[in-house]
Design a protein around this motif. Structure first.
Motif, PDB file in Angstrom:
ATOM      1  N   LEU A  91       0.820  -1.206   0.000  1.00 52.67           N
ATOM      2  CA  LEU A  91       0.000   0.000   0.000  1.00 52.67           C
ATOM      3  C   LEU A  91       0.855   1.257   0.000  1.00 52.67           C
ATOM      4  O   LEU A  91       0.557   2.221  -0.711  1.00 52.67           O
ATOM      5  N   ALA A  92       1.914   1.257   0.784  1.00 49.55           N
ATOM      6  CA  ALA A  92       2.808   2.422   0.811  1.00 49.55           C
ATOM      7  C   ALA A  92       3.572   2.555  -0.501  1.00 49.55           C
ATOM      8  O   ALA A  92       3.763   3.667  -1.024  1.00 49.55           O
ATOM      9  N   ASP A  93       4.004   1.443  -1.078  1.00 54.26           N
ATOM     10  CA  ASP A  93       4.742   1.494  -2.344  1.00 54.26           C
ATOM     11  C   ASP A  93       3.857   1.956  -3.499  1.00 54.26           C
ATOM     12  O   ASP A  93       4.362   2.477  -4.507  1.00 54.26           O
ATOM     13  N   ALA A  94       2.528   1.743  -3.382  1.00 51.08           N
ATOM     14  CA  ALA A  94       1.611   2.107  -4.468  1.00 51.08           C
ATOM     15  C   ALA A  94       1.139   3.552  -4.381  1.00 51.08           C
ATOM     16  O   ALA A  94       0.248   3.948  -5.131  1.00 51.08           O
ATOM     17  N   ASP A  95       1.716   4.352  -3.498  1.00 51.87           N
ATOM     18  CA  ASP A  95       1.303   5.745  -3.344  1.00 51.87           C
ATOM     19  C   ASP A  95       1.342   6.473  -4.691  1.00 51.87           C
ATOM     20  O   ASP A  95       2.356   6.471  -5.390  1.00 51.87           O
ATOM     21  N   GLY A  96       0.192   7.083  -5.067  1.00 49.70           N
ATOM     22  CA  GLY A  96       0.108   7.783  -6.333  1.00 49.70           C
ATOM     23  C   GLY A  96      -0.315   6.909  -7.493  1.00 49.70           C
ATOM     24  O   GLY A  96      -0.389   7.400  -8.626  1.00 49.70           O
ATOM     25  N   GLY A  97      -0.636   5.650  -7.256  1.00 48.88           N
ATOM     26  CA  GLY A  97      -1.035   4.743  -8.328  1.00 48.88           C
ATOM     27  C   GLY A  97      -2.317   4.000  -7.990  1.00 48.88           C
ATOM     28  O   GLY A  97      -3.056   4.359  -7.070  1.00 48.88           O
ATOM     29  N   PHE A  98      -2.580   2.937  -8.747  1.00 46.84           N
ATOM     30  CA  PHE A  98      -3.790   2.135  -8.585  1.00 46.84           C
ATOM     31  C   PHE A  98      -3.415   0.690  -8.287  1.00 46.84           C
ATOM     32  O   PHE A  98      -2.483   0.143  -8.901  1.00 46.84           O
ATOM     33  N   LEU A  99      -4.139   0.094  -7.352  1.00 46.40           N
ATOM     34  CA  LEU A  99      -4.014  -1.333  -7.086  1.00 46.40           C
ATOM     35  C   LEU A  99      -5.006  -2.089  -7.963  1.00 46.40           C
ATOM     36  O   LEU A  99      -6.167  -1.689  -8.078  1.00 46.40           O
ATOM     37  N   VAL A 100      -4.576  -3.173  -8.574  1.00 44.78           N
ATOM     38  CA  VAL A 100      -5.459  -4.063  -9.330  1.00 44.78           C
ATOM     39  C   VAL A 100      -5.638  -5.333  -8.510  1.00 44.78           C
ATOM     40  O   VAL A 100      -4.640  -5.998  -8.177  1.00 44.78           O
ATOM     41  N   LEU A 101      -6.883  -5.656  -8.170  1.00 46.85           N
ATOM     42  CA  LEU A 101      -7.182  -6.822  -7.342  1.00 46.85           C
ATOM     43  C   LEU A 101      -7.778  -7.918  -8.209  1.00 46.85           C
ATOM     44  O   LEU A 101      -8.988  -7.938  -8.444  1.00 46.85           O
ATOM     45  N   PRO A 102      -6.971  -8.843  -8.738  1.00 44.39           N
ATOM     46  CA  PRO A 102      -7.550  -9.953  -9.502  1.00 44.39           C
ATOM     47  C   PRO A 102      -8.311 -10.897  -8.576  1.00 44.39           C
ATOM     48  O   PRO A 102      -7.921 -11.100  -7.430  1.00 44.39           O
ATOM     49  N   MET A 103      -9.439 -11.440  -9.072  1.00 41.56           N
ATOM     50  CA  MET A 103     -10.300 -12.302  -8.249  1.00 41.56           C
ATOM     51  C   MET A 103     -10.654 -11.597  -6.939  1.00 41.56           C
ATOM     52  O   MET A 103     -10.498 -12.143  -5.850  1.00 41.56           O
ATOM     53  N   ALA A 104     -11.143 -10.366  -7.062  1.00 44.25           N
ATOM     54  CA  ALA A 104     -11.415  -9.559  -5.866  1.00 44.25           C
ATOM     55  C   ALA A 104     -12.450 -10.207  -4.963  1.00 44.25           C
ATOM     56  O   ALA A 104     -12.479  -9.940  -3.755  1.00 44.25           O
ATOM     57  N   GLU A 105     -13.325 -11.040  -5.524  1.00 45.80           N
ATOM     58  CA  GLU A 105     -14.337 -11.700  -4.700  1.00 45.80           C
ATOM     59  C   GLU A 105     -13.718 -12.680  -3.707  1.00 45.80           C
ATOM     60  O   GLU A 105     -14.373 -13.090  -2.738  1.00 45.80           O
ATOM     61  N   ARG A 106     -12.461 -13.060  -3.926  1.00 44.17           N
ATOM     62  CA  ARG A 106     -11.809 -14.035  -3.043  1.00 44.17           C
ATOM     63  C   ARG A 106     -10.953 -13.378  -1.962  1.00 44.17           C
ATOM     64  O   ARG A 106     -10.416 -14.073  -1.100  1.00 44.17           O
ATOM     65  N   PHE A 107     -10.784 -12.065  -1.999  1.00 41.24           N
ATOM     66  CA  PHE A 107     -10.021 -11.391  -0.951  1.00 41.24           C
ATOM     67  C   PHE A 107     -10.788 -11.479   0.364  1.00 41.24           C
ATOM     68  O   PHE A 107     -12.011 -11.311   0.399  1.00 41.24           O
ATOM     69  N   ASN A 108     -10.062 -11.727   1.444  1.00 43.25           N
ATOM     70  CA  ASN A 108     -10.751 -11.853   2.729  1.00 43.25           C
ATOM     71  C   ASN A 108     -11.119 -10.484   3.282  1.00 43.25           C
ATOM     72  O   ASN A 108     -10.618  -9.447   2.843  1.00 43.25           O
ATOM     73  N   ALA A 109     -12.018 -10.494   4.255  1.00 36.68           N
ATOM     74  CA  ALA A 109     -12.570  -9.251   4.796  1.00 36.68           C
ATOM     75  C   ALA A 109     -11.496  -8.377   5.428  1.00 36.68           C
ATOM     76  O   ALA A 109     -11.543  -7.151   5.335  1.00 36.68           O
ATOM     77  N   SER A 110     -10.515  -8.987   6.079  1.00 42.96           N
ATOM     78  CA  SER A 110      -9.469  -8.212   6.748  1.00 42.96           C
ATOM     79  C   SER A 110      -8.636  -7.419   5.735  1.00 42.96           C
ATOM     80  O   SER A 110      -8.370  -6.231   5.930  1.00 42.96           O
ATOM     81  N   THR A 111      -8.251  -8.073   4.638  1.00 42.34           N
ATOM     82  CA  THR A 111      -7.448  -7.393   3.616  1.00 42.34           C
ATOM     83  C   THR A 111      -8.219  -6.227   3.008  1.00 42.34           C
ATOM     84  O   THR A 111      -7.685  -5.122   2.844  1.00 42.34           O
ATOM     85  N   LEU A 112      -9.491  -6.455   2.662  1.00 41.56           N
ATOM     86  CA  LEU A 112     -10.290  -5.386   2.067  1.00 41.56           C
ATOM     87  C   LEU A 112     -10.555  -4.263   3.074  1.00 41.56           C
ATOM     88  O   LEU A 112     -10.671  -3.098   2.677  1.00 41.56           O
ATOM     89  N   ALA A 113     -10.643  -4.586   4.353  1.00 39.47           N
ATOM     90  CA  ALA A 113     -10.825  -3.540   5.361  1.00 39.47           C
ATOM     91  C   ALA A 113      -9.604  -2.630   5.428  1.00 39.47           C
ATOM     92  O   ALA A 113      -9.726  -1.407   5.565  1.00 39.47           O
ATOM     93  N   HIS A 114      -8.412  -3.215   5.322  1.00 40.93           N
ATOM     94  CA  HIS A 114      -7.193  -2.393   5.311  1.00 40.93           C
ATOM     95  C   HIS A 114      -7.168  -1.484   4.080  1.00 40.93           C
ATOM     96  O   HIS A 114      -6.820  -0.301   4.164  1.00 40.93           O
ATOM     97  N   ILE A 115      -7.536  -2.037   2.916  1.00 41.35           N
ATOM     98  CA  ILE A 115      -7.538  -1.233   1.694  1.00 41.35           C
ATOM     99  C   ILE A 115      -8.580  -0.127   1.787  1.00 41.35           C
ATOM    100  O   ILE A 115      -8.332   1.024   1.396  1.00 41.35           O
ATOM    101  N   ALA A 116      -9.768  -0.440   2.325  1.00 46.08           N
ATOM    102  CA  ALA A 116     -10.822   0.568   2.477  1.00 46.08           C
ATOM    103  C   ALA A 116     -10.375   1.684   3.406  1.00 46.08           C
ATOM    104  O   ALA A 116     -10.665   2.869   3.166  1.00 46.08           O
TER     105      ALA A 116
END
Length: 602
Positions: A91-116
């Motif tokens: 997340l820190a390395d991606a500052d100023g860019g976009f994250l691409v989440l392949p198979m986003a439906e499979r990301f767990n709730a904790s990971t998506l909470a951090h991204i949110a």
């Protein structure tokens, strides 16, 4: 869909990519629903071309851990140096860019909470393993949703923060090969955006969101930002009604949860009506700066004389996909049941097998697997203290204690059994049985892929009979159903009891169960086999209460020629999804069952 519809969908998707590139800090990305293929790759390529070179797209693996995502202890460096050494996360390395989440439906709730949280605060907060830091991270997110109809959707916590929900499913190469916008025009629009404000649109956009049942205020804010980006793209000083109509169509229409009363008939039209603005589905704006838009000259004198919120509502309702609201009604009718039983492929926690779902402190025993890396990571910060307390000859060793042990958690999908409870009584039983047989055969075709099962219980006369134990065998299903006769009384209480018993047996085996009850709800045979109608109805209500207490997902399909009030009340008593289907054929019945079992997409 026709080629014109597919071309319009691609035009909207390309427009969304352009708007994200114009305002990447305000329009933080999109959710793209499509399998891997040319359409999705083409859209990502467009976004990459439209964005400034300094804003890269960075892919995030689906099984990324918190240590890699947020940053934390550099295990190798820490063990080598004997002191805690931190490393930056994705997340820190991606500052100023976009994250691409392949198979986003499979990301767990904790990971998506951090991204949110980072989307909300533009900051990565790290407080773990004795480290504490706050790092700037201005990011956007492109979530790639590859889920099938019976799989979990992308979590609402992430979708709520993404302005555009784009469906590219089924688009072919001929629909997506044209480049719609010019990168120079988008770069010029970025310079104009700072001078454009959409304060005048707030009341109208929020009114439309309320009428469509869009509860989150974020959606309204993102629609206003999209309208401002559209104005910048067209070279306007302020967003017009046409810009607002296009923005709410792109942002609010995919999120619609209800259909306004005055717009209800639109679902029955064969083709979506044109939006009330001049540009229809908003044909592409100028491809280069300085050219005039032949579809939009900025003159609003010809638009209908109506309040802005009604104009925006009409444009949004026209863009709601046909059939969406019917699917939402089916899904919402069961939303009050806070359980996962009966949903195809429901995820359950496991400590031995399945998909990795993080770690937790614990002892590796009885087949539970030790996670060596997380164990070392937990022990590393304590090594200087432990080293000081032992003999010099042992100073180079890493000391691990019981409290450092971490074990791996897993999630596994459970098998689902759909139990049909079929009313074989009365003169119309033959028709109902034919529908049930056809639906079972259609559902079995999907069961081979999902490893799910189907069972059938028939009831007539004085009792209910298990015709087909849980199976995936199509031949066995046909043989079991072929010999069921029709006619006789309706022992509804006995049928519900039999359904509960089989569903509980399925659940004890660690599987999920869905009960599908096909009946007109007119009980006339009591539990003891007597023909007392009043007692039979009382027994049916008692059985329905037992079914509700058992927390079994249930669909009540009313097969009478006209929907019955008594059947609806009985369905409510068992907390079932009630669907009157007086003329349902096998195909529609199968579609309804699969639609009700599939998770809702919002």
């Amino acid at each position: 869909m026709s080629d014109a519809d597919d071309e319009a969908r691609w035009a909207d998707a390309a427009l969304a990519a352009a708007l994200i590139a114009i305002n990447p800090t305000g329009l933080r990305g999109a959710c793209i629903r499509a399998p891997h293929g040319h359409a999705r790759d083409r859209w990502l390529g467009l976004l990459r071309d439209y964005l400034p070179p300094v804003e890269p797209l960075r892919r995030v693996p689906v099984n990324v851990g918190d240590e890699r995502l947020l940053g934390g202890l550099d295990l190798a460096a820490t063990l080598g140096a004997g002191r805690a050494i931190a490393q930056r996360g994705i997340l820190a390395d991606a500052d100023g860019g976009f994250l691409v989440l392949p198979m986003a439906e499979r990301f767990n709730a904790s990971t998506l909470a951090h991204i949110a949280a980072v989307l909300d605060t533009d900051t990565v907060v790290l407080e773990r393993n004795g480290l504490a830091s706050r790092t700037p991270a201005r990011i956007g997110v492109i979530a790639l949703d590859e889920a099938g109809d019976d799989e979990e959707p992308v979590r609402a916590s992430l979708l709520d923060r993404l302005p555009f929900l784009i469906d590219l499913s089924g688009l072919r190469a001929k629909h997506v090969d044209a480049t719609v916008f010019d990168a120079d025009a988008i770069a010029l629009a970025r310079t104009r955006l700072a001078r454009i404000r959409g304060d005048d649109l707030c009341e109208a956009v929020c009114s439309v969101a309320m009428k469509l049942g869009v509860a989150s205020v974020r959606a309204s804010i993102m629609a206003i930002r999209a309208a401002c980006a559209l104005a910048a793209l067209h070279g306007r000083a302020q967003p017009t009604d046409q810009d607002a109509a296009c923005a709410v169509r792109l942002v609010l229409a995919p999120r619609a949860a209800v259909l306004p009363e005055q717009a209800a008939p639109s679902e029955t039209r064969s083709d979506p009506p044109p939006a009330p603005d001049e540009s229809g589905r908003n044909e592409p704006p100028p491809s280069t700066a300085g050219e005039s838009d032949p579809h939009d000259d900025g003159d609003e004198s010809d638009r209908p004389d109506m309040p802005l919120d009604e104009l925006l509502l009409a444009a949004t309702v026209a863009a709601i996909p046909r059939g969406l609201l019917q699917r939402l009604r089916v899904q919402d009718s069961g939303a009050s049941r806070a359980r996962t039983d009966g949903r195809a492929g429901a995820l359950r926690q496991s400590m031995r097998r399945g998909r990795p779902a993080g770690t937790r402190p614990g002892d590796p025993s009885a087949g539970i697997r030790l996670n060596l890396v997380e164990t070392l990571r937990a022990a590393a910060p304590w090594q200087p203290l432990r080293r000081a307390a032992r003999a010099p000859s042992l100073a180079r060793r890493v000391e691990i204690r019981r409290q450092d042990f971490h074990v791996t958690r897993y999630r596994q999908r459970t098998q689902t059994t759909t139990i049909f409870v079929v009313d074989a009584s009365g003169s119309s039983a033959i028709n109902r049985l034919a529908e049930a047989k056809g639906a079972v055969e259609l559902l079995l075709a999907d069961c081979y892929v999902r490893r799910d099962q189907v069972a059938v219980i028939g009831f007539r006369g004085t009792d209910a009979e298990l015709l087909l134990p849980p199976t995936r065998s199509l031949i066995r299903a046909k043989r079991s159903l072929a010999g069921l006769p029709g006619g006789g009384g309706t022992p509804l209480a006995a049928a519900i009891d039999a359904g509960i018993a089989l569903a509980e047996q399925v659940k004890r085996a660690g599987h999920s169960a869905t009960l599908v009850l096909l009946t007109d709800g007119r009980a006339n045979i009591a539990r003891d086999g007597s023909g007392n109608r009043e007692r039979a109805e009382s027994d049916a209500r008692a059985a329905a209460s037992r079914l509700r207490a058992a927390s079994i997902t249930t669909l009540f399909l009313d097969t009478s020629p006209r929907p019955q009030v008594a059947a609806a009340l009985l369905a409510a008593a068992m907390d079932a999804t009630y669907l009157p289907l007086p003329y349902a054929d096998a195909a529609s019945l199968s579609s309804v069952v699969k639609g009700a079992r599939a998770p809702a997409r919002r």
